[in-house]
Write an enzyme that holds these catalytic residues in place. Structure first.
Site, PDB file in Angstrom:
ATOM      1  N   LYS A  22      41.130  49.904  42.489  1.00 31.04           N
ATOM      2  CA  LYS A  22      41.511  49.420  41.155  1.00 31.04           C
ATOM      3  C   LYS A  22      40.276  49.207  40.288  1.00 31.04           C
ATOM      4  CE  LYS A  22      42.328  44.950  40.427  1.00 31.04           C
ATOM      5  NZ  LYS A  22      41.814  44.308  39.204  1.00 31.04           N
ATOM      6  N   ASN A  23      39.252  48.556  40.861  1.00 34.70           N
ATOM      7  CA  ASN A  23      38.066  48.211  40.085  1.00 34.70           C
ATOM      8  C   ASN A  23      37.176  49.413  39.791  1.00 34.70           C
ATOM      9  OD1 ASN A  23      38.839  45.553  39.962  1.00 34.70           O
ATOM     10  ND2 ASN A  23      37.561  44.888  41.671  1.00 34.70           N
ATOM     11  N   CYS A 118      42.838  37.018  35.157  1.00 30.54           N
ATOM     12  CA  CYS A 118      42.959  35.876  36.066  1.00 30.54           C
ATOM     13  C   CYS A 118      42.146  34.677  35.572  1.00 30.54           C
ATOM     14  CB  CYS A 118      42.464  36.255  37.471  1.00 30.54           C
ATOM     15  SG  CYS A 118      43.608  37.279  38.407  1.00 30.54           S
ATOM     16  N   ARG A 123      33.836  34.034  32.222  1.00 30.85           N
ATOM     17  CA  ARG A 123      33.502  35.453  32.128  1.00 30.85           C
ATOM     18  C   ARG A 123      33.389  35.897  30.666  1.00 30.85           C
ATOM     19  NH1 ARG A 123      37.296  38.634  36.331  1.00 30.85           N
ATOM     20  NH2 ARG A 123      38.957  37.364  35.448  1.00 30.85           N
ATOM     21  N   ASP A 309      35.402  38.843  45.654  1.00 29.99           N
ATOM     22  CA  ASP A 309      36.810  39.219  45.744  1.00 29.99           C
ATOM     23  C   ASP A 309      37.356  39.190  47.171  1.00 29.99           C
ATOM     24  OD1 ASP A 309      37.207  39.483  43.068  1.00 29.99           O
ATOM     25  OD2 ASP A 309      37.103  41.659  43.014  1.00 29.99           O
ATOM     26  N   ARG A 401      48.964  43.366  40.643  1.00 25.64           N
ATOM     27  CA  ARG A 401      47.827  43.849  39.861  1.00 25.64           C
ATOM     28  C   ARG A 401      46.791  44.542  40.734  1.00 25.64           C
ATOM     29  NH1 ARG A 401      44.790  39.826  37.994  1.00 25.64           N
ATOM     30  NH2 ARG A 401      43.632  41.430  36.883  1.00 25.64           N
TER      31      ARG A 401
END
Length: 423
Positions: A22-23, A118, A123, A309, A401
């Site tokens: 995903k990232n 999230c 951030r 993560d 997600r």
């Protein structure tokens, strides 16, 4: 709102295929804005975040077709471009900010809403906007939108020193710099595999990039990029998550498509905890050596350090370890929100600021718990797999997600788990 019901106590045996990252896929998708020719991504994960990015890019004028049951994304951006990234889409996902650099690079101006995502820390966008400003962009925040314009209509190369190794800012500047005039140098750049994957894709499109995977990346701008086909790298976070499943439950699971180079620091901690990881012809095989796992201390760091993560998932494992572990979170504040939910299951956890002390117990107990973010949700599922009795995890929309078919993958190796539709 759906929930996931887990009945613990089953050993896990078999194989789990690892999806594309995903990232990695999320920053790859906005690269289509940089060219009028088609960009095709293979090994794409089927996740709600990918659908959100698809919706955003389509709103900007991109044509996107999902092929092979969603594993291939055929994208083209050959027509007129809309440079307004609307709040109603951008608010759903923080990675939406990655359209800012490409829009500025191609069109010379953009209006992008501040992003959501999230709730695991502030951030801020400052590091993104500061870098683009050094490349000649004028950026003003008005009514929740970043109004950006490149002086003279085109960004210019610059030497940019990041205050910390931000993954998102590295990606945004890399994307923007491919079409800038001159050479851009990013110092203190992020080194994650997803950065390397983005650089490979951009090079396939004709970009001139050197130094990816190191702390200094140089991008020499070109006048245009062409089309390409690029395979998305395997998801190291999904890989690490499923590596923890047999570690916490017992049994032996092979992770198809897994590579040690993606999870080096993580594997070092698993080894210290008493988990055996071996390479196979098709991926990685994981099993517990014997008895309870051992306590280990963990500090999250930018790649190649221990990934933030995987911190929540590792905490779930250490809740049943022999001894006391200390987990220190150095990347994001507010990332121990899963700890109170694990305590509801009988875990002994003391959180003080950015540090959590975990004293292992012999058994967790099933309980109703609530997911607070993406990685916290899967940590509670892992804990439920090891717990006595039944664990009900609510608010699992976070899970969609970042994890593709998590219930089916775990059931495939013997987990007693199901998704419950609730009105």
């Amino acid at each position: 709102m759906d929930s996931i019901l887990v009945r613990g106590g089953s050993e896990l045996n078999g194989q789990i295929p690892i999806a594309g990252a995903k990232n990695a896929c999320l920053p790859l998708m906005p690269a289509t804005l940089l060219s009028e020719e088609p960009l095709t991504l293979t090994n794409a994960p089927r996740l709600s975040d990918i659908r959100t990015m698809t919706e955003l890019l389509q709103s900007l004028g991109a044509e996107i077709t999902s092929l092979q049951d969603g594993h291939v994304l055929a994208m083209s951006c050959h027509g007129d471009i809309n440079t307004h990234a609307d709040y109603d889409i951008v608010r759903k996902m923080r990675a939406s900010n990655l359209v800012l650099g490409p829009l500025l690079a191609r069109e010379g101006h953009a209006e992008v809403s501040l992003p959501g995502g999230c709730a695991i820390g502030a951030r801020p966008m400052d590091i993104h906007t500061d870098g683009l400003t050094q490349m000649g962009a004028e950026i003003d925040l008005r009514d929740g939108y970043l109004h950006a314009k490149a002086q003279g209509g085109r960004l210019k190369g610059a030497v940019i020193d990041f205050p910390f190794a931000s993954v998102g800012a590295t990606e945004n500047i890399m994307l923007a710099a491919t079409l800038a005039k001159g050479t851009t140098v990013i110092n203190n750049a992020a080194r994650e595999p997803e950065i390397i994957d983005l650089a490979r894709c951009l090079r396939a499109m004709g970009a001139h990039i050197d130094g990816d995977g190191t702390s200094t990346i140089a991008i020499e701008g070109v006048d245009r990029l062409h089309g390409a086909t690029h395979p998305v790298v395997a998801d190291r976070i999904e890989l690490g998550t499923y590596m923890l499943a047999p570690a916490i439950c017992g049994g032996e699971v092979e992770l198809l498509g897994g590579k040690l180079e993606l999870v080096g620091a993580f594997c070092e901690k698993l080894d210290a905890a008493g988990i055996e990881v071996t390479e196979t012809a098709r991926g990685l095989k994981v099993k517990r050596r014997n008895g309870r796992v051992s306590a280990v201390d963990v500090t999250t760091e930018p790649f190649p350090g221990f990934p933030t993560d995987l911190q929540a998932q590792m905490m779930a494992l250490l809740c049943t370890a022999d001894g006391t572990s200390v987990l220190e979170e150095k990347i994001f504040e507010n990332r121990f929100m899963h700890a109170p939910e694990l305590i509801r299951m009988g875990a002994k956890i003391d959180v003080q600021g950015g540090q959590a002390t975990v004293t292992g117990v012999e058994k967790l107990k099933g309980a109703p718990v609530m997911a607070t973010d993406l990685r916290a949700s899967v940590s509670l599922i892992l804990a439920g797999l090891a717990a006595e009795g039944e664990t009900k995890v609510s608010r699992v929309y976070h899970l969609d997600r970042g994890y593709e078919h998590v219930v089916a993958k775990l059931r495939g190796v013997g987990a007693n788990i199901e998704r419950i539709k609730e009105s």
